[in-house]
Design a protein around this motif. Sequence first.
Motif, PDB file in Angstrom:
ATOM      1  N   GLU A  23      43.827  34.314  36.841  1.00  0.00           N
ATOM      2  CA  GLU A  23      43.500  35.274  36.152  1.00  0.00           C
ATOM      3  C   GLU A  23      44.001  35.555  34.731  1.00  0.00           C
ATOM      4  O   GLU A  23      43.375  35.851  33.805  1.00  0.00           O
ATOM      5  CB  GLU A  23      43.771  36.737  36.792  1.00  0.00           C
ATOM      6  CG  GLU A  23      43.405  38.015  36.186  1.00  0.00           C
ATOM      7  CD  GLU A  23      43.595  39.235  36.992  1.00  0.00           C
ATOM      8  OE1 GLU A  23      42.837  40.482  36.938  1.00  0.00           O
ATOM      9  OE2 GLU A  23      45.024  39.364  37.129  1.00  0.00           O
ATOM     10  N   THR A  63      39.040  40.948  39.584  1.00  0.00           N
ATOM     11  CA  THR A  63      38.084  39.980  38.407  1.00  0.00           C
ATOM     12  C   THR A  63      37.873  38.903  38.602  1.00  0.00           C
ATOM     13  O   THR A  63      36.644  38.252  38.592  1.00  0.00           O
ATOM     14  CB  THR A  63      39.009  39.717  36.933  1.00  0.00           C
ATOM     15  OG1 THR A  63      40.372  39.153  37.358  1.00  0.00           O
ATOM     16  CG2 THR A  63      39.342  41.476  36.236  1.00  0.00           C
ATOM     17  N   ARG A  92      37.603  48.697  42.858  1.00  0.00           N
ATOM     18  CA  ARG A  92      37.630  48.870  41.288  1.00  0.00           C
ATOM     19  C   ARG A  92      37.360  50.048  40.931  1.00  0.00           C
ATOM     20  O   ARG A  92      38.005  50.559  40.048  1.00  0.00           O
ATOM     21  CB  ARG A  92      36.263  47.840  40.842  1.00  0.00           C
ATOM     22  CG  ARG A  92      35.791  47.927  39.603  1.00  0.00           C
ATOM     23  CD  ARG A  92      36.893  47.520  38.547  1.00  0.00           C
ATOM     24  NE  ARG A  92      37.289  46.266  38.503  1.00  0.00           N
ATOM     25  CZ  ARG A  92      38.393  45.666  38.326  1.00  0.00           C
ATOM     26  NH1 ARG A  92      39.499  46.457  37.709  1.00  0.00           N
ATOM     27  NH2 ARG A  92      38.630  44.442  38.036  1.00  0.00           N
TER      28      ARG A  92
END
Length: 98
Positions: A23, A63, A92
């Motif tokens: 990430e 993500t 989220r």
Amino acid sequence: MIDERKLEAVARAELVDLWGDLERACQRAANGRWSIECEGLVGRIKALTEVVGPTHWGLVPLTLLEADLYQQIHASLNVDAPVDMEQVARCRAYSNSL
């Protein structure tokens, strides 16, 4: 003597760390998406996944799940690693509300 359970636990912990590293590497990439560093991390993720199996999606950065990277990496290995995208969306939403 090698403690195989301990070795597997260490490999699983490293795999979780690699997802986080991926990430961060994606965020650092010149185009904000992908780099040679990302490729290297994916290679390491694949190698460990083939040994210890997939990391549970709940331990992977949102993500990477939202970008379908987790799913694509496992699909390329023919490893079943389903993701509850409704739960990802709830996570989220909660994260964005903070």
